[in-house]
Design a protein around this motif. Structure first.
Motif, PDB file in Angstrom:
ATOM      1  N   SER A   4      25.454  34.170  -3.778  1.00 20.64           N
ATOM      2  CA  SER A   4      24.334  33.345  -4.227  1.00 20.64           C
ATOM      3  C   SER A   4      24.855  32.086  -4.907  1.00 20.64           C
ATOM      4  CB  SER A   4      23.433  34.145  -5.155  1.00 20.64           C
ATOM      5  OG  SER A   4      24.191  34.772  -6.141  1.00 20.64           O
ATOM      6  N   ARG A  40      24.468  28.234  -3.289  1.00 16.56           N
ATOM      7  CA  ARG A  40      23.734  27.251  -4.059  1.00 16.56           C
ATOM      8  C   ARG A  40      24.340  25.849  -3.908  1.00 16.56           C
ATOM      9  NH1 ARG A  40      22.546  28.528 -10.257  1.00 16.56           N
ATOM     10  NH2 ARG A  40      24.604  27.621 -10.350  1.00 16.56           N
ATOM     11  N   ASP A  47      15.849  28.370  -2.077  1.00 14.93           N
ATOM     12  CA  ASP A  47      16.300  28.202  -3.448  1.00 14.93           C
ATOM     13  C   ASP A  47      15.737  29.304  -4.339  1.00 14.93           C
ATOM     14  OD1 ASP A  47      17.510  26.928  -5.610  1.00 14.93           O
ATOM     15  OD2 ASP A  47      15.610  25.973  -6.154  1.00 14.93           O
ATOM     16  N   ARG A  48      14.458  29.623  -4.121  1.00 12.80           N
ATOM     17  CA  ARG A  48      13.847  30.685  -4.929  1.00 12.80           C
ATOM     18  C   ARG A  48      14.516  32.032  -4.665  1.00 12.80           C
ATOM     19  NH1 ARG A  48       8.921  28.124  -3.671  1.00 12.80           N
ATOM     20  NH2 ARG A  48       8.543  29.657  -2.044  1.00 12.80           N
ATOM     21  N   SER A  85      17.914  32.070  -6.252  1.00 11.34           N
ATOM     22  CA  SER A  85      17.763  32.204  -7.706  1.00 11.34           C
ATOM     23  C   SER A  85      17.401  33.631  -8.067  1.00 11.34           C
ATOM     24  CB  SER A  85      16.658  31.292  -8.222  1.00 11.34           C
ATOM     25  OG  SER A  85      16.916  29.981  -7.830  1.00 11.34           O
ATOM     26  N   SER A 137      19.420  36.039 -10.442  1.00 10.64           N
ATOM     27  CA  SER A 137      18.894  36.624 -11.672  1.00 10.64           C
ATOM     28  C   SER A 137      18.969  38.146 -11.616  1.00 10.64           C
ATOM     29  CB  SER A 137      17.475  36.140 -11.951  1.00 10.64           C
ATOM     30  OG  SER A 137      16.585  36.726 -11.045  1.00 10.64           O
ATOM     31  N   VAL A 178      20.393  24.410 -10.663  1.00 12.60           N
ATOM     32  CA  VAL A 178      20.263  24.984  -9.334  1.00 12.60           C
ATOM     33  C   VAL A 178      19.433  24.102  -8.419  1.00 12.60           C
ATOM     34  CG1 VAL A 178      19.696  27.065  -8.073  1.00 12.60           C
ATOM     35  CG2 VAL A 178      20.274  27.200 -10.488  1.00 12.60           C
ATOM     36  N   ASN A 179      18.283  23.677  -8.894  1.00  9.17           N
ATOM     37  CA  ASN A 179      17.483  22.891  -7.946  1.00  9.17           C
ATOM     38  C   ASN A 179      17.723  21.391  -8.095  1.00  9.17           C
ATOM     39  OD1 ASN A 179      15.431  21.513  -9.421  1.00  9.17           O
ATOM     40  ND2 ASN A 179      14.282  23.417  -9.586  1.00  9.17           N
TER      41      ASN A 179
END
Lengths: 483, 145
Positions: free
Chosen positions: A233, A237, A307-308, A311, A315, B120-121
């Motif tokens: 991950s 990214r 991206d979600r 993330s 997490s 991150v974004n």
């Protein structure tokens, strides 16, 4: 076996006793015959004494002897009642004795009447007809008979005693043998048991070693997966930032290009454009800018989704690495706080949330908060439209575990999807609500790390109940020690 | 900036390098930006062929450092810069993806001046870089002595 032996020896001992009783009986009979003979002789000799001396002593002695003869004879008759041959002899004997007794009384009478000659004649007559000899002969015959019986019976008795003795000997030998066999058998089975015990212990040790090994393997694999997820991950990214960044750059570029085109085509430019599609253009140029804008839109929404997801994985892995700190939690207040934080959404969804009394537990506060807020969020999120929601949070304890139930009257979950909803990035039912398919996977991972289990029971259109079982006194050490 | 400060960017991801440069430029920073995609080249540039760092004497440098480099660890570069008598006064900004608290602590202990985690974004990323650019436009950088 032993019973047979003991019954046999008891029987033989009885037999021997009976035999010896017979031997004794024979001796008694002999004695009795001798006694009888003795009495007869005594009577005879006293009668002769009386005849010669006329002394009253001889007379009384003779009378005593005569008186003793009949009972002695009777006793003998009784004693030999079992032997027909002897019975015959005794009949003859008693006849002879009676004759002799008759002679005696006659002799005595003559003597008393003062006729000793007559008496002497009688004695001579008695001697002549040999009654005394007959008696003697008969008695001797009887004694011989008894002696014969005595020999037979003695040998019988000896035999049965020998038999009994050998039987007892054999029995004892058998008992000793059996005891030895039993001892041997017991020792052999004890040996087998010891062997089995040793093998069992070895197997146990092996098993434990194997379990430890497997646990270590699993832990390693788990750590590896965690690291893998983290690295993946993390590394995904980086390029994603580039894609996002340059997409934005491209968008800016697009705006510039289409503005230039617009200027070249002579369309009056408006204010600074917000989106490519907003730039005033003509005909085919308009179409181009619309296509451009659409393509960028897809790219951006996909990137945002990716991206979600990344993330979320990050997490999750971060959550997997976090150390839990158990503390005492007043569950009802705790859930109350979570419920009040979602009061707004609940009101919007026309849902009522009822909190029933809940058992207090010791657990990690943050993890518990994520578990409950995820489940309550879900309950509010997936209500049936048009039906006022009713969400209930119940709790009870059982065998050191607290069981919490979060139930709703919402749209429910098809039983075939019950497993799927706990998988990462998987969702079920109508996809009309935003979500990544992470919540339940995350909740289940947390519940497991807290030493609990979770399950769902639900039917389509009949509401759902999520059940979480957590240890009341969760001890972090047994879990963190694993790490 | 009073002196012509050169920004040395050590970043293996060229895309990131480009985005960082653009966003710094957007914040109005016009200083020269020298970009390196790997540690070895950057070290050669910073310390010169003899490795003494004398080559940079008198230059005002601001170093933008990524920790994850293909050929060497950014932390090694940081340590060597801070141990070099010519370069140790140059501000080092660590700009990396790692948010590990141990790593952050270690960098500051080694003398890093600013530690920034790459958001991150992209929105946040661009925003952070622009703010960094604004920060660059106001800080004083001493020349390497």
């Amino acid at each position: 076996m032993l019973t047979v032996i003991s019954a046999g020896s008891v029987y033989l001992v009885n037999e021997a006793r009976r035999d010896s009783k017979w031997v004794i009986h024979t001796i008694e009979v002999e004695n009795q015959i001798n006694t009888l003979l003795l009495e007869v002789r005594r009577a005879e000799s006293s009668a002769r004494g009386f005849l010669l001396t006329l002394g009253p002593d001889f007379q009384s002695d003779h009378e005593k002897a005569v008186a003793a003869i009949i009972p002695a004879l009777d006793k003998l008759t009784r004693q030999i009642g079992d032997n027909p041959a002897q019975r015959e002899s005794i009949e003859k004997l008693s006849a002879a004795i009676e004759t002799r007794l008759g002679q005696f009384s006659r002799e005595m009478n003559y003597v008393k009447q003062g006729q000793p000659d007559m008496a002497a004649a009688l004695i001579r007559e008695a001697a002549a007809d040999d009654s005394t000899t007959t008696i003697n002969n008969l008695a001797n015959a009887m004694i011989r008979e008894e002696e014969r019986l005595f020999r037979i019976r003695t040998s019988n008795s000896d035999r049965s005693q020998t038999l009994a003795a050998s039987m007892t000997g054999i029995g004892s030998g058998l008992v000793v043998l059996l005891a030895l066999i039993s001892v041997w058998l017991v020792r052999r089975s004890a040996g087998a048991r010891d062997d089995a015990e040793i093998r069992l212990r070895d197997a146990n040790l092996n098993l434990e070693a194997t379990i430890d090994e497997r646990t270590a393997d699993l832990r390693e694999a788990n750590d590896e997966i965690q690291r893998f997820a983290y690295i993946v991950s993390h590394d995904l990214r980086s390029p994603l930032v580039n894609i996002m960044g340059f997409t934005s750059e491209l968008e800016e570029l697009g705006k510039d290009i289409f503005r230039r085109i617009g200027e070249l085509a002579g369309v009056p430019a408006g204010g600074p454009p917000v989106d490519v599609a907003d730039i005033p253009l003509d005909g085919p140029d308009k179409q181009l800018s619309a296509d451009f804008s659409e393509a960028l839109g897809f790219i951006k929404s996909s990137i945002a989704r990716m991206d979600r997801l990344i993330s979320a994985i990050l997490s999750l892995t971060r959550e997997g690495r976090r150390e839990f700190r158990p503390e005492k939690i007043n569950t009802r207040d705790f859930v109350g706080t979570i419920v009040s934080s979602v009061a707004h959404q609940a009101a919007e969804a026309q849902a009522e949330i009822h909190i029933e009394p809940l058992p207090n537990i010791v657990s990690d506060r943050l993890a518990l908060e994520q578990i409950f807020s995820n489940l309550i969020d879900n309950a509010i999120k997936y209500l049936r439209s048009g039906v006022p929601g009713e969400i209930r949070i119940r709790g009870r304890t059982k065998l050191g575990y607290a069981i919490f139930e979060i139930s709703d009257n919402g749209r429910g979950i098809d039983p075939k999807d019950h497993q799927r909803i706990f998988d990462l990035f998987r969702r079920a039912g109508t996809q009309d609500k935003p979500g990544q398919g992470i919540g339940l996977a995350h909740v289940r991972a947390l519940v497991r790390r807290l030493g609990g289990t979770m399950s769902v029971s639900s039917e389509l259109n009949a509401g759902s109940t999520f059940m979480i079982t957590l240890p009341i006194n969760w001890n972090a050490s047994n879990r963190n020690a694993d790490k | 900036m009073t002196l012509p400060v050169t920004i040395i960017m050590i970043e293996d991801d060229e895309g990131h390098a480009r985005l960082i440069e653009r966003n710094i430029r957007r914040s109005g920073v016009n200083n020269e930006i020298v970009s390196f995609a790997n540690g070895t080249e950057a070290m050669k540039h910073l310390f010169g062929a003899d490795g003494s760092g004398l080559v940079q004497k008198g230059n005002a440098l601001l170093i933008l450092l990524d920790l994850n480099l293909p050929d060497m660890s950014g932390i090694d570069i940081l340590r060597q810069i801070k141990e070099n008598k010519y370069l140790k006064a140059s501000p080092v900004v660590v700009l990396t993806t790692t948010d590990d608290s141990q790593e952050i602590k270690r960098c500051y202990e080694l003398g890093c001046n600013v530690y920034i985690t790459k958001p991150v974004n992209y929105e946040n990323f661009a925003n952070a870089i622009r703010q960094l650019g604004l920060f660059f436009s106001v800080i004083q950088v001493p020349p390497a002595t």
